[in-house]
Design a protein around this motif. Structure first.
Motif, PDB file in Angstrom:
ATOM      1  N   ASP A 172       4.287   3.123  16.712  1.00  0.00           N
ATOM      2  CA  ASP A 172       4.066   4.005  18.133  1.00  0.00           C
ATOM      3  C   ASP A 172       5.600   4.487  18.451  1.00  0.00           C
ATOM      4  N   SER A 173       5.369   5.814  18.762  1.00  0.00           N
ATOM      5  CA  SER A 173       6.801   6.411  19.227  1.00  0.00           C
ATOM      6  C   SER A 173       7.186   5.736  20.531  1.00  0.00           C
ATOM      7  N   LYS A 174       6.527   5.262  21.444  1.00  0.00           N
ATOM      8  CA  LYS A 174       6.732   5.040  22.704  1.00  0.00           C
ATOM      9  C   LYS A 174       7.269   3.285  22.780  1.00  0.00           C
ATOM     10  N   THR A 175       6.955   2.691  21.831  1.00  0.00           N
ATOM     11  CA  THR A 175       7.453   1.289  21.479  1.00  0.00           C
ATOM     12  C   THR A 175       7.865   1.157  20.215  1.00  0.00           C
ATOM     13  N   ARG A 176       9.027   1.671  19.969  1.00  0.00           N
ATOM     14  CA  ARG A 176       9.587   1.582  18.547  1.00  0.00           C
ATOM     15  C   ARG A 176      10.043   0.150  18.281  1.00  0.00           C
ATOM     16  N   VAL A 196       6.371   8.054  11.296  1.00  0.00           N
ATOM     17  CA  VAL A 196       5.815   7.347   9.845  1.00  0.00           C
ATOM     18  C   VAL A 196       7.208   7.615   8.870  1.00  0.00           C
ATOM     19  N   ALA A 197       7.134   6.474   8.288  1.00  0.00           N
ATOM     20  CA  ALA A 197       8.472   6.110   7.280  1.00  0.00           C
ATOM     21  C   ALA A 197       7.848   6.069   5.896  1.00  0.00           C
ATOM     22  N   HIS A 198       8.257   6.788   4.903  1.00  0.00           N
ATOM     23  CA  HIS A 198       7.814   6.775   3.590  1.00  0.00           C
ATOM     24  C   HIS A 198       9.003   5.824   2.778  1.00  0.00           C
ATOM     25  N   LEU A 199       8.602   4.708   2.501  1.00  0.00           N
ATOM     26  CA  LEU A 199       9.166   3.730   1.862  1.00  0.00           C
ATOM     27  C   LEU A 199       9.019   3.930   0.370  1.00  0.00           C
ATOM     28  N   ASP A 200       9.730   2.968  -0.629  1.00  0.00           N
ATOM     29  CA  ASP A 200       9.338   3.070  -1.927  1.00  0.00           C
ATOM     30  C   ASP A 200       7.823   2.732  -2.406  1.00  0.00           C
ATOM     31  N   THR A 201       7.428   1.469  -1.678  1.00  0.00           N
ATOM     32  CA  THR A 201       6.017   1.050  -2.261  1.00  0.00           C
ATOM     33  C   THR A 201       4.960   1.223  -1.062  1.00  0.00           C
ATOM     34  N   ARG A 260       8.672  -2.452  18.626  1.00  0.00           N
ATOM     35  CA  ARG A 260       7.567  -3.477  18.501  1.00  0.00           C
ATOM     36  C   ARG A 260       7.208  -3.430  16.936  1.00  0.00           C
ATOM     37  N   ALA A 261       6.085  -3.956  16.652  1.00  0.00           N
ATOM     38  CA  ALA A 261       5.719  -4.165  15.171  1.00  0.00           C
ATOM     39  C   ALA A 261       5.238  -2.718  14.724  1.00  0.00           C
ATOM     40  N   THR A 262       5.490  -2.645  13.234  1.00  0.00           N
ATOM     41  CA  THR A 262       5.137  -1.666  12.745  1.00  0.00           C
ATOM     42  C   THR A 262       3.716  -2.055  11.668  1.00  0.00           C
ATOM     43  N   LEU A 263       3.087  -1.221  11.193  1.00  0.00           N
ATOM     44  CA  LEU A 263       1.981  -1.355  10.189  1.00  0.00           C
ATOM     45  C   LEU A 263       2.574  -0.805   8.961  1.00  0.00           C
ATOM     46  N   ALA A 264       2.142  -1.231   7.703  1.00  0.00           N
ATOM     47  CA  ALA A 264       2.687  -0.909   6.501  1.00  0.00           C
ATOM     48  C   ALA A 264       1.658  -0.814   5.589  1.00  0.00           C
ATOM     49  N   PHE A 265       1.100   0.362   4.826  1.00  0.00           N
ATOM     50  CA  PHE A 265       0.187   0.259   4.116  1.00  0.00           C
ATOM     51  C   PHE A 265       0.784   0.905   2.554  1.00  0.00           C
ATOM     52  N   GLU A 266       0.005   0.512   1.483  1.00  0.00           N
ATOM     53  CA  GLU A 266       0.310   1.073   0.309  1.00  0.00           C
ATOM     54  C   GLU A 266      -0.112   2.520   0.395  1.00  0.00           C
ATOM     55  N   PRO A 267       0.156   3.530  -0.467  1.00  0.00           N
ATOM     56  CA  PRO A 267      -0.166   4.812  -0.388  1.00  0.00           C
ATOM     57  C   PRO A 267      -1.567   4.979  -0.423  1.00  0.00           C
ATOM     58  N   PRO A 268      -2.349   4.379  -1.312  1.00  0.00           N
ATOM     59  CA  PRO A 268      -3.808   4.796  -1.325  1.00  0.00           C
ATOM     60  C   PRO A 268      -4.525   4.285  -0.208  1.00  0.00           C
ATOM     61  N   THR A 269      -4.115   3.123   0.453  1.00  0.00           N
ATOM     62  CA  THR A 269      -4.819   2.608   1.726  1.00  0.00           C
ATOM     63  C   THR A 269      -4.441   3.427   2.805  1.00  0.00           C
ATOM     64  N   PHE A 270      -3.023   3.983   2.955  1.00  0.00           N
ATOM     65  CA  PHE A 270      -2.685   4.927   4.091  1.00  0.00           C
ATOM     66  C   PHE A 270      -3.463   6.190   4.016  1.00  0.00           C
ATOM     67  N   THR A 271      -3.892   6.674   2.689  1.00  0.00           N
ATOM     68  CA  THR A 271      -4.713   7.842   2.622  1.00  0.00           C
ATOM     69  C   THR A 271      -6.288   7.562   3.066  1.00  0.00           C
TER      70      THR A 271
END
Length: 62
Positions: A35-39, A24-29, A41-52
């Motif tokens: 996936d730690s096995k395939t770093r 997990v990476a906490h960014l500004d917004t 590859r693509a990442t998923l990014a969520f706004e904090p309420p959506t991630f929660t």
């Protein structure tokens, strides 16, 4: 910007080499996950309420 130091491994990474998890990476917004096995590859990014909501849904999945 995402750097190697930005990512944190899940505390539930399991045994062995500890690579059977997500990071997990906490960014500004947003909160990014990958996936730690395939770093590289693509990442998923969520706004904090959506991630929660995403995490809460995972906790209740049977």
């Amino acid at each position: 910007m995402l750097t190697p130091d930005t990512w944190q491994k899940s505390s539930f990474s399991g045994g062995g080499q500890g690579d059977a998890c997500v990071e997990v990476a906490h960014l500004d917004t947003h909160i990014a996950i990958r996936d730690s096995k395939t770093r590289s590859r693509a990442t998923l990014a969520f706004e904090p309420p959506t991630f929660t909501s995403f995490i809460e849904a995972l906790k209740h999945k049977t």
